[in-house]
Write an enzyme that holds these catalytic residues in place. Structure first.
Site, PDB file in Angstrom:
ATOM      1  N   ASP A 110      -4.533 -10.746   0.492  1.00  0.00           N
ATOM      2  CA  ASP A 110      -3.292 -11.459   0.603  1.00  0.00           C
ATOM      3  C   ASP A 110      -2.634 -11.053  -0.727  1.00  0.00           C
ATOM      4  O   ASP A 110      -3.185 -11.524  -1.963  1.00  0.00           O
ATOM      5  CB  ASP A 110      -3.264 -13.000   1.074  1.00  0.00           C
ATOM      6  CG  ASP A 110      -1.755 -13.442   1.242  1.00  0.00           C
ATOM      7  OD1 ASP A 110      -0.896 -12.845   1.410  1.00  0.00           O
ATOM      8  OD2 ASP A 110      -1.781 -14.836   0.580  1.00  0.00           O
ATOM      9  N   HIS A 111      -1.372 -10.803  -0.838  1.00  0.00           N
ATOM     10  CA  HIS A 111      -0.532 -10.339  -2.118  1.00  0.00           C
ATOM     11  C   HIS A 111      -1.407  -9.361  -3.176  1.00  0.00           C
ATOM     12  O   HIS A 111      -1.132  -9.558  -4.424  1.00  0.00           O
ATOM     13  CB  HIS A 111       0.070 -11.480  -2.606  1.00  0.00           C
ATOM     14  CG  HIS A 111       0.894 -12.289  -2.099  1.00  0.00           C
ATOM     15  ND1 HIS A 111       0.444 -13.336  -0.897  1.00  0.00           N
ATOM     16  CD2 HIS A 111       2.028 -12.321  -2.136  1.00  0.00           C
ATOM     17  CE1 HIS A 111       1.810 -13.691  -0.697  1.00  0.00           C
ATOM     18  NE2 HIS A 111       2.777 -13.189  -1.317  1.00  0.00           N
TER      19      HIS A 111
ATOM     20  N   GLU B  34       1.197  -4.545  11.730  1.00  0.00           N
ATOM     21  CA  GLU B  34       1.473  -4.123  10.676  1.00  0.00           C
ATOM     22  C   GLU B  34       3.176  -4.439  10.500  1.00  0.00           C
ATOM     23  O   GLU B  34       3.679  -4.848   9.627  1.00  0.00           O
ATOM     24  CB  GLU B  34       1.575  -2.303  10.430  1.00  0.00           C
ATOM     25  CG  GLU B  34       2.028  -1.939   9.364  1.00  0.00           C
ATOM     26  CD  GLU B  34       2.079  -0.604   9.253  1.00  0.00           C
ATOM     27  OE1 GLU B  34       1.064   0.128   8.877  1.00  0.00           O
ATOM     28  OE2 GLU B  34       2.978   0.323   9.681  1.00  0.00           O
TER      29      GLU B  34
ATOM     30  N   CYS C 234       6.167   6.075   3.635  1.00  0.00           N
ATOM     31  CA  CYS C 234       4.970   5.288   3.497  1.00  0.00           C
ATOM     32  C   CYS C 234       4.105   5.853   2.372  1.00  0.00           C
ATOM     33  O   CYS C 234       3.249   5.407   1.806  1.00  0.00           O
ATOM     34  CB  CYS C 234       4.323   5.429   4.662  1.00  0.00           C
ATOM     35  SG  CYS C 234       5.019   4.441   5.719  1.00  0.00           S
TER      36      CYS C 234
ATOM     37  N   HIS D 257       4.954   0.240  -0.944  1.00  0.00           N
ATOM     38  CA  HIS D 257       5.793  -0.388   0.115  1.00  0.00           C
ATOM     39  C   HIS D 257       4.837  -1.588   0.745  1.00  0.00           C
ATOM     40  O   HIS D 257       3.685  -1.756   0.545  1.00  0.00           O
ATOM     41  CB  HIS D 257       6.314   0.463   1.167  1.00  0.00           C
ATOM     42  CG  HIS D 257       5.410   0.795   2.243  1.00  0.00           C
ATOM     43  ND1 HIS D 257       4.511   2.004   1.877  1.00  0.00           N
ATOM     44  CD2 HIS D 257       5.075   0.480   3.399  1.00  0.00           C
ATOM     45  CE1 HIS D 257       3.722   2.141   2.816  1.00  0.00           C
ATOM     46  NE2 HIS D 257       3.974   1.344   3.862  1.00  0.00           N
TER      47      HIS D 257
ATOM     48  N   HIS E 122       0.849  -1.124  -0.058  1.00  0.00           N
ATOM     49  CA  HIS E 122      -0.108  -0.074  -0.021  1.00  0.00           C
ATOM     50  C   HIS E 122       0.787   1.461  -0.049  1.00  0.00           C
ATOM     51  O   HIS E 122       2.152   1.136   0.146  1.00  0.00           O
ATOM     52  CB  HIS E 122      -0.984  -0.040   1.104  1.00  0.00           C
ATOM     53  CG  HIS E 122      -0.228   0.170   2.420  1.00  0.00           C
ATOM     54  ND1 HIS E 122      -0.835   0.898   3.547  1.00  0.00           N
ATOM     55  CD2 HIS E 122       0.879  -0.128   3.023  1.00  0.00           C
ATOM     56  CE1 HIS E 122      -0.020   0.963   4.564  1.00  0.00           C
ATOM     57  NE2 HIS E 122       0.846   0.218   4.306  1.00  0.00           N
TER      58      HIS E 122
ATOM     59  N   HIS F  54       3.975  -4.807   3.697  1.00  0.00           N
ATOM     60  CA  HIS F  54       4.001  -5.375   4.956  1.00  0.00           C
ATOM     61  C   HIS F  54       3.733  -6.685   4.950  1.00  0.00           C
ATOM     62  O   HIS F  54       2.805  -7.366   4.539  1.00  0.00           O
ATOM     63  CB  HIS F  54       3.130  -4.606   6.120  1.00  0.00           C
ATOM     64  CG  HIS F  54       3.187  -3.071   6.208  1.00  0.00           C
ATOM     65  ND1 HIS F  54       4.371  -2.718   6.854  1.00  0.00           N
ATOM     66  CD2 HIS F  54       2.686  -2.147   5.390  1.00  0.00           C
ATOM     67  CE1 HIS F  54       4.422  -1.596   6.795  1.00  0.00           C
ATOM     68  NE2 HIS F  54       3.420  -0.963   5.893  1.00  0.00           N
TER      69      HIS F  54
END
Length: 136
Positions: free
Chosen positions: A79-80, A125, A33, A39, A14, A41
């Site tokens: 996810d991903h 996070e 960010c 970037h 995100h 997490h």
């Protein structure tokens, strides 16, 4: 009252960026960010439900069913993925971990059995930063 927690994990990208602000203001507020190239997490998601155990099984809820609910209504959607672009329940919202936790709560609540309540969504996070949401 019994509390039961299931831990799940997902990876997602995100960026924190307010489209109403200049690039400079976004960078001043969000720092790295706000990176234009995003970037990512490695999120750890703790879902805690509460209620009274079933007299016949001794379970609050079958944990395999809880796992499936979380996977179907949250994990496969995030996810991903790019949270800013790919996640429907975050459209039009700042993709902060706070808003993600609220969105996860809203995805899970209507899909839980009537005999249990969602107590908490805790979303890590990083190992040192997490959000807890209790539905208030």
């Amino acid at each position: 009252m019994v509390y039961l927690t299931r831990l799940e994990h997902f990876n997602a990208a995100h960026k924190l960026y307010n489209p109403d602000w200049s690039k400079e203001k976004n960078e001043e507020m969000f720092g790295a960010c706000a990176n234009e190239n995003w970037h990512g997490h490695n999120f750890d998601l703790y879902v805690t439900i509460k209620g009274d155990p079933n007299q016949e099984t001794g379970f609050l809820m079958d944990v395999k069913k809880l796992k499936l609910i979380i996977k179907e209504h949250v994990i496969v959607k995030v996810d991903h993925k790019n949270l800013n672009l790919d996640v429907e329940f975050l459209k039009g919202k700042m993709c902060s971990t706070e808003n993600l936790a609220i969105g996860i709560w809203n995805q899970l609540t209507p899909n839980l059995p009537q005999n249990v309540q969602l107590h908490c969504v805790k979303l890590y996070e990083t190992p040192r930063i997490y959000v807890e949401y209790f539905g208030d």
